[in-house]
Design an enzyme around this catalytic site. Structure first.
Site, PDB file in Angstrom:
ATOM      1  N   ASP A 115       1.412  -1.181  -0.032  1.00 22.71           N
ATOM      2  CA  ASP A 115      -0.127   0.409  -0.092  1.00 22.71           C
ATOM      3  C   ASP A 115       1.097   1.089   0.281  1.00 22.71           C
ATOM      4  O   ASP A 115       0.625   2.613   0.021  1.00 22.71           O
ATOM      5  CB  ASP A 115      -0.945  -0.288   1.009  1.00 22.71           C
ATOM      6  CG  ASP A 115      -0.643   0.167   2.418  1.00 22.71           C
ATOM      7  OD1 ASP A 115       0.685  -0.240   3.010  1.00 22.71           O
ATOM      8  OD2 ASP A 115      -0.943   0.415   3.478  1.00 22.71           O
ATOM      9  N   SER A 116       2.044   1.279   0.602  1.00 22.74           N
ATOM     10  CA  SER A 116       3.101   2.527  -0.381  1.00 22.74           C
ATOM     11  C   SER A 116       2.932   3.105  -1.442  1.00 22.74           C
ATOM     12  O   SER A 116       3.333   4.293  -2.165  1.00 22.74           O
ATOM     13  CB  SER A 116       4.529   1.679  -0.547  1.00 22.74           C
ATOM     14  OG  SER A 116       4.849   0.415  -1.683  1.00 22.74           O
ATOM     15  N   LYS A 153      -0.782  -8.760   3.126  1.00 25.12           N
ATOM     16  CA  LYS A 153      -0.264  -9.451   4.022  1.00 25.12           C
ATOM     17  C   LYS A 153      -1.384  -7.378   5.194  1.00 25.12           C
ATOM     18  O   LYS A 153      -1.928  -6.982   4.897  1.00 25.12           O
ATOM     19  CB  LYS A 153       0.791  -8.190   4.309  1.00 25.12           C
ATOM     20  CG  LYS A 153       1.924  -7.521   4.822  1.00 25.12           C
ATOM     21  CD  LYS A 153       3.196  -7.249   4.127  1.00 25.12           C
ATOM     22  CE  LYS A 153       4.000  -6.208   3.876  1.00 25.12           C
ATOM     23  NZ  LYS A 153       2.998  -4.926   4.543  1.00 25.12           N
ATOM     24  N   GLU A 164      -1.103  -5.212   9.320  1.00 25.44           N
ATOM     25  CA  GLU A 164      -0.417  -4.111  10.108  1.00 25.44           C
ATOM     26  C   GLU A 164      -1.419  -4.307  11.475  1.00 25.44           C
ATOM     27  O   GLU A 164      -2.537  -4.265  11.721  1.00 25.44           O
ATOM     28  CB  GLU A 164      -0.155  -2.626   9.653  1.00 25.44           C
ATOM     29  CG  GLU A 164       0.522  -2.938   8.444  1.00 25.44           C
ATOM     30  CD  GLU A 164       0.186  -1.259   7.767  1.00 25.44           C
ATOM     31  OE1 GLU A 164       0.131  -0.377   8.857  1.00 25.44           O
ATOM     32  OE2 GLU A 164       1.010  -1.088   6.720  1.00 25.44           O
ATOM     33  N   GLU A 210       9.540  -3.779  10.155  1.00 27.68           N
ATOM     34  CA  GLU A 210       9.662  -2.476   9.705  1.00 27.68           C
ATOM     35  C   GLU A 210      10.277  -1.095  10.793  1.00 27.68           C
ATOM     36  O   GLU A 210       9.523  -1.305  11.496  1.00 27.68           O
ATOM     37  CB  GLU A 210       8.658  -2.097   8.719  1.00 27.68           C
ATOM     38  CG  GLU A 210       9.373  -0.747   7.993  1.00 27.68           C
ATOM     39  CD  GLU A 210       7.544  -0.137   7.087  1.00 27.68           C
ATOM     40  OE1 GLU A 210       7.272  -0.928   6.786  1.00 27.68           O
ATOM     41  OE2 GLU A 210       7.961   0.816   6.378  1.00 27.68           O
TER      42      GLU A 210
HETATM   43  O1  KIV Z   1       3.747  -1.057   1.746  1.00 26.79           O
HETATM   44  C1  KIV Z   1       4.506  -1.333   1.711  1.00 26.79           C
HETATM   45  O2  KIV Z   1       5.361  -1.178   0.383  1.00 26.79           O
HETATM   46  C2  KIV Z   1       5.420  -2.062   2.384  1.00 26.79           C
HETATM   47  C3  KIV Z   1       6.868  -2.774   2.556  1.00 26.79           C
HETATM   48  C4  KIV Z   1       7.665  -1.166   2.621  1.00 26.79           C
HETATM   49  C5  KIV Z   1       7.231  -3.630   4.013  1.00 26.79           C
HETATM   50  O3  KIV Z   1       4.190  -2.596   3.237  1.00 26.79           O
HETATM   51 NA    NA Z   2       2.782  -1.581   3.201  1.00 27.22          NA
END
Ligand code: KIV
Ligand code: NA
EC number: 2.1.2.11
Length: 264
Positions: free
Chosen positions: A44-45, A111, A113, A180
């Site tokens: 989600d980056s 994934k 968080e 992270e």
């Molecule tokens: O969103 C992302 O790119 C991430 C990584 C930095 C682990 O969660």
């Molecule tokens: Na992320």
């Protein structure tokens, strides 16, 4: 042969490091997978890197489904992990529905968080066939609770809690743990404490795998670079070579070096 969670487990048992990189589109997914990167993360980056937001919070399920489907078409055998965006797993029922959408779009796992509150969610997903990566430490969806992007687990109490949470989430069914921005000694302890493969970013060289944001490791992200970032394009002649150099450096454990690591 396609990478699965079993591949990563075997690599951990053999003490061999594996690499992960973000991708958001089909072309880069193909380049990244053909360079031998084991895991592709649709992070989600993308809310920051592609959309220009100052956090990941504006990212929606619609965005994640779209980019996951693009990546899935270009992928040549890497394990595809898709981020569940902010508040898409606020309840177990939401998590199941939304994870199903990402799996239908081509993800092999999702994934999330968070900490111990995710136990029920991870158990429900895992029992229904959705492998989960639990992202701990600096979880960017919590930036407003953290009051900024800060290294996590620096004091003893926070460090012990993070170890406890990693173990609890593994017991709930998490197949991978991602850390992270945590001090390297803490990441090393967590990597030893769980059987699940541990992926690090800004977590030192003792985790089982490493991940970076694609744009960061190609040196195209504007502004100040976080300590853990290395520009792999600087010493190579092309993007495919830079990505292959990253995969090799992770495998040989020459990346991350001291200079990319938080010691305490
Ligand atoms: O969103 C992302 O790119 C991430 C990584 C930095 C682990 O969660
Ligand atoms: Na992320």
């Amino acid at each position: 042969m396609a990478v699965t969670i079993n591949t990563l487990r075997e690599l951990k048992q053999k003490g061999e490091a594996f690499s992960a990189l973000t991708s958001y589109d089909s072309t880069f997914a193909q380049v990244v997978s053909e360079a031998g990167v084991d895991v592709i993360l649709i992070g989600d980056s993308l809310g920051m890197v592609l959309q220009g937001n100052d956090s990941t919070l504006p990212v929606t399920m619609e965005h994640m489904i779209y980019h996951t489907s693009c990546v899935a078409k270009g992928n040549k055998g890497s394990l595809i992990m898709a981020d569940m965006p902010f508040m898409s797993y606020g309840t177990v029922a939401d998590a199941l529905d939304n994870a199903a959408e990402l799996m239908r779009a081509g993800a092999h796992m999702v994934k999330l968080e968070g900490t111990d509150w995710m136990r029920d969610t991870i158990e429900a997903l895992s029992e229904r066939g959705v492998p989960v990566c639990a992202h701990l430490g600096l979880t960017p969806q919590f930036v407003n609770k953290f009051g900024g992007y800060k290294v996590q687990g620096r004091d003893d109490k926070a460090a012990e809690a993070m170890i406890e949470h990693a173990c609890q989430l593994e017991a709930a069914g998490a197949d991978i743990i991602l850390l992270e921005c945590v001090p390297a000694p803490l990441a090393a302890r967590i990597t030893q404490a769980v059987k699940a493969p541990v992926i690090g970013i800004g977590a030192g060289s003792d985790t089982d795998g490493q991940v970076l944001v694609l744009h960061d490791m190609l040196g195209v992200t504007p502004g100040r670079k976080p300590r853990f970032v290395k520009n792999f394009l600087a010493d190579t002649a092309s993007i495919p070579e830079a990505i292959a150099a990253y995969a090799k450096a992770v495998k040989e454990r020459t990346f991350p070096a001291e200079e990319h690591t938080f010691k305490a």
